[in-house]
Design a protein around this motif. Sequence first.
Motif, PDB file in Angstrom:
ATOM      1  N   ASP A 113      -6.347  48.094   4.291  1.00 52.10           N
ATOM      2  CA  ASP A 113      -6.405  49.227   5.218  1.00 52.10           C
ATOM      3  C   ASP A 113      -6.241  48.769   6.673  1.00 52.10           C
ATOM      4  O   ASP A 113      -5.792  49.529   7.514  1.00 52.10           O
ATOM      5  N   ASN A 114      -6.576  47.529   6.947  1.00 46.80           N
ATOM      6  CA  ASN A 114      -6.493  46.997   8.309  1.00 46.80           C
ATOM      7  C   ASN A 114      -5.374  45.980   8.470  1.00 46.80           C
ATOM      8  O   ASN A 114      -5.378  45.200   9.424  1.00 46.80           O
ATOM      9  N   TYR A 115      -4.421  45.990   7.559  1.00 50.17           N
ATOM     10  CA  TYR A 115      -3.359  44.994   7.557  1.00 50.17           C
ATOM     11  C   TYR A 115      -2.640  44.896   8.909  1.00 50.17           C
ATOM     12  O   TYR A 115      -2.316  43.810   9.366  1.00 50.17           O
ATOM     13  N   LYS A 116      -2.422  46.030   9.558  1.00 39.92           N
ATOM     14  CA  LYS A 116      -1.714  46.026  10.845  1.00 39.92           C
ATOM     15  C   LYS A 116      -2.437  45.186  11.888  1.00 39.92           C
ATOM     16  O   LYS A 116      -1.808  44.581  12.751  1.00 39.92           O
ATOM     17  N   ARG A 117      -3.746  45.138  11.795  1.00 44.61           N
ATOM     18  CA  ARG A 117      -4.532  44.346  12.760  1.00 44.61           C
ATOM     19  C   ARG A 117      -4.391  42.850  12.516  1.00 44.61           C
ATOM     20  O   ARG A 117      -4.647  42.042  13.410  1.00 44.61           O
ATOM     21  N   TYR A 118      -4.013  42.464  11.307  1.00 39.87           N
ATOM     22  CA  TYR A 118      -3.859  41.044  10.988  1.00 39.87           C
ATOM     23  C   TYR A 118      -2.448  40.525  11.295  1.00 39.87           C
ATOM     24  O   TYR A 118      -2.242  39.325  11.314  1.00 39.87           O
ATOM     25  N   ARG A 119      -1.501  41.424  11.468  1.00 41.43           N
ATOM     26  CA  ARG A 119      -0.098  41.002  11.672  1.00 41.43           C
ATOM     27  C   ARG A 119       0.089  39.971  12.780  1.00 41.43           C
ATOM     28  O   ARG A 119       0.811  38.994  12.565  1.00 41.43           O
ATOM     29  N   PRO A 120      -0.542  40.144  13.947  1.00 39.89           N
ATOM     30  CA  PRO A 120      -0.336  39.119  14.999  1.00 39.89           C
ATOM     31  C   PRO A 120      -0.796  37.718  14.570  1.00 39.89           C
ATOM     32  O   PRO A 120      -0.208  36.720  14.959  1.00 39.89           O
ATOM     33  N   ILE A 121      -1.831  37.654  13.756  1.00 37.99           N
ATOM     34  CA  ILE A 121      -2.326  36.364  13.281  1.00 37.99           C
ATOM     35  C   ILE A 121      -1.326  35.744  12.310  1.00 37.99           C
ATOM     36  O   ILE A 121      -1.128  34.529  12.290  1.00 37.99           O
ATOM     37  N   LEU A 122      -0.708  36.591  11.471  1.00 38.94           N
ATOM     38  CA  LEU A 122       0.200  36.119  10.437  1.00 38.94           C
ATOM     39  C   LEU A 122       1.611  35.845  10.936  1.00 38.94           C
ATOM     40  O   LEU A 122       2.405  35.217  10.246  1.00 38.94           O
ATOM     41  N   ALA A 123       1.925  36.357  12.134  1.00 37.81           N
ATOM     42  CA  ALA A 123       3.292  36.224  12.673  1.00 37.81           C
ATOM     43  C   ALA A 123       3.570  34.815  13.150  1.00 37.81           C
ATOM     44  O   ALA A 123       2.741  34.055  13.483  1.00 37.81           O
TER      45      ALA A 123
END
Length: 123
Positions: A113-123
Amino acid sequence: MKIVKQIVFTLFALVFLNAGLSKFFHYMPAPEMTPEQMELMGAVVKIKWLMPLTGTIEILGGLLVIFPKTRALGALVILPVMTGILVHGITLAPDTIVLAGTLMLINIWMILDNYKRYRPILA
């Protein structure tokens, strides 16, 4: 759906707040344990810092999960503890698998549900 999600995530958080506080104040009775579980608990108790650390992580994660703004971080903080609970249930306490599995699914739901918040970390 938003209200259901908030209720489920808040209940999840309260489970961990309760478990963490109980590690410090010892108000929940210990469940019946097999000899194998007693042996494991004896080893855990010998590591004096492990239960306070786990309790602190459960309290911190529970508090973070309650608030939508910090829920993404809380879901990650709780994940290692939740993984340990699930593995313990699978290996030593099969009667807890339903509860542990349900809590793990809720934890995964929060992460997805919060995947969008993790995107910068995963980029």
